[in-house]
Scaffold this active site. Sequence first.
Site, mmCIF file in Angstrom:
data_model
loop_
_atom_site.group_PDB
_atom_site.id
_atom_site.type_symbol
_atom_site.label_atom_id
_atom_site.label_comp_id
_atom_site.label_asym_id
_atom_site.label_seq_id
_atom_site.Cartn_x
_atom_site.Cartn_y
_atom_site.Cartn_z
ATOM 1 N N HIS A 23 9.757 -76.316 22.247
ATOM 2 C CA HIS A 23 10.762 -77.210 22.757
ATOM 3 C C HIS A 23 11.481 -76.699 24.171
ATOM 4 O O HIS A 23 11.786 -77.160 24.848
ATOM 5 C CB HIS A 23 11.823 -77.548 21.562
ATOM 6 C CG HIS A 23 11.140 -78.262 20.588
ATOM 7 N ND1 HIS A 23 10.922 -79.348 20.321
ATOM 8 C CD2 HIS A 23 11.150 -77.704 19.033
ATOM 9 C CE1 HIS A 23 10.348 -79.715 19.080
ATOM 10 N NE2 HIS A 23 10.343 -78.751 18.422
ATOM 11 N N HIS A 57 17.642 -75.602 12.611
ATOM 12 C CA HIS A 57 16.279 -75.967 12.834
ATOM 13 C C HIS A 57 16.144 -75.791 14.238
ATOM 14 O O HIS A 57 15.106 -74.835 14.467
ATOM 15 C CB HIS A 57 15.945 -77.351 12.416
ATOM 16 C CG HIS A 57 14.506 -77.736 12.288
ATOM 17 N ND1 HIS A 57 13.790 -78.997 11.999
ATOM 18 C CD2 HIS A 57 13.490 -77.242 13.324
ATOM 19 C CE1 HIS A 57 12.590 -78.796 12.303
ATOM 20 N NE2 HIS A 57 12.372 -77.896 12.938
ATOM 21 N N GLU A 86 10.102 -72.491 17.688
ATOM 22 C CA GLU A 86 11.262 -73.662 18.376
ATOM 23 C C GLU A 86 11.338 -73.469 19.912
ATOM 24 O O GLU A 86 11.424 -74.145 20.641
ATOM 25 C CB GLU A 86 12.519 -73.319 17.667
ATOM 26 C CG GLU A 86 12.420 -73.988 16.342
ATOM 27 C CD GLU A 86 12.139 -75.436 16.162
ATOM 28 O OE1 GLU A 86 12.959 -76.158 17.012
ATOM 29 O OE2 GLU A 86 11.440 -75.847 15.577
#
Length: 327
Positions: free
Chosen positions: A174, A89, A170
């Site tokens: 992040h 993930h 992602e």
Amino acid sequence: MMAAKLSFGEAILLASAASAQLYPDQSPLNHTCALQEPLLSCPPQDPSLVDSCCVETFGGLLLTTQFWDTYTGRESEGQLLPADTWTLHGLWPDFCNGSYTQYCDLTRQYDPIPSPNTTNAKPNGTFVPPYTGPKIGTFLEPFGKFDLLEYMNTYWIAQNQDNAGFWGHEFSKHATCFSTFNTPCYGPEYKQHEDVVDFFETTIKYYKRVPTFTWLEKADITPSNSTTYSYADFRDTLSAEFGAIPFIGCSGPRYNTTEAGKNGTDSGFTVLNEVWYYEHAYGRPQEGNTIAVNATSTYQTNCAKAEGAIHYYARTNGSEKAPTVPY
Ligand SMILES: *[C@@H]1O[C@H](CO)[C@@H](O)[C@H](O)[C@H]1NC(C)=O
Ligand SMILES: *[C@@H]1O[C@H](CO)[C@@H](O)[C@H](O)[C@H]1NC(C)=O
Ligand SMILES: *[C@@H]1O[C@H](CO)[C@@H](O)[C@H](O)[C@H]1NC(C)=O
Ligand SMILES: *[C@@H]1O[C@H](CO)[C@@H](O)[C@H](O)[C@H]1NC(C)=O
Ligand SMILES: *[C@@H]1O[C@H](CO)[C@@H](O)[C@H](O)[C@H]1NC(C)=O
Ligand SMILES: *[C@@H]1O[C@H](CO)[C@@H](O)[C@H](O)[C@H]1NC(C)=O
Ligand SMILES: *[C@@H]1O[C@H](CO)[C@@H](O)[C@H](O)[C@H]1NC(C)=O
Ligand SMILES: *[C@@H]1O[C@H](CO)[C@@H](O)[C@H](O)[C@H]1NC(C)=O
Ligand SMILES: *[C@@H]1O[C@H](CO)[C@@H](O)[C@H](O)[C@H]1NC(C)=O
């Protein structure tokens, strides 16, 4: 697969969210990390006293996150899950206190479907414009990183979205919030997207260290559509292997809405689908010198805790294939 699952803790709006520098007064040093003592990322170090390119001073609580999905929704396009392997993930930089921020540098916005669509998840946050440029996977090509791309297309698999769109999500949501993947960290010779390559490689380094499927299999916990398991089976097995208690996430029906749990007080979810491993890092997270830490005691699972309440489902026939590159 994105918004609902990622909401955890409290998103914080930073006045400087759109600037390339997380700190206006970032270290004037030239980020020669051999000169910086590799201090631990939590409790947080003072960024005015250390080189924040060499010690994670912003998101010091690292989460290595994985999915157990049973289908991708894009099987007809050949987007399949790796057999006998949990998928990657991401690698997330939470604050040491467990809250987090997101989309910290909008000059590096490569997410085609921003989720949430503001930096603080509220209507008054900075709008995150959907990305429409070349897919982030193409950024690896000038670096000759075709092996990395193949690995990512094997293990970093999206659901109901193309893989590269998910990788862009992602990265921008992040990775831009780490102090140590900030572009000034790469010095005057910075090549465009070097930070992207570095983040993907680092994320994989962490992913490889937590082989969830194998750890569970060693304890005879394997996907099944006829057997059920208990939350404690997963917690105890994964904690013993990792060295600290991970967050274990479930989706699906709440236990109190199932036949077995009807009218009861256990309202946890019943379908295993995520695990998040927590670590603190010494020096740059890229080096991988970490210590495992427990997930916060108030949020270690959202799964039902009743005996035998959890389904660890087998993948849908036709949704997986044997990986062609090793884990
Ligand atoms: C950092 O590098 C620049 C040149 O790129 C130089 O002018 C400056 O003095 C260096 N800073 C330190 C602290 O060495
Ligand atoms: C957690 O830490 C961050 C960063 O230091 C801070 O901005 C935030 O207010 C803290 N949140 C809570 C709930 O303490
Ligand atoms: C994005 O934000 C706008 C304005 O708040 C809202 O109307 C819209 O529904 C949001 N879109 C998504 C996909 O969440
Ligand atoms: C943004 O909205 C939230 C409520 O959604 C409110 O708590 C917060 O104070 C607002 N922030 C600003 C800067 O207006
Ligand atoms: C749940 O409650 C209903 C109505 O109160 C009752 O008829 C039923 O037997 C209960 N089921 C269980 C499993 O306790
Ligand atoms: C199950 O628990 C949730 C959360 O406590 C509650 O909102 C819901 O009404 C419960 N459902 C049933 C069928 O008991
Ligand atoms: C993690 O939790 C376990 C079980 O509660 C406890 O024994 C252990 O000391 C904790 N580890 C740390 C580093 O706090
Ligand atoms: C197992 O059950 C899940 C959930 O219902 C389903 O998605 C999956 O296709 C099933 N797998 C097999 C091999 O039947
Ligand atoms: C999936 O394949 C297995 C054999 O590989 C078979 O036993 C099972 O019935 C299939 N499940 C579905 C839902 O087609």
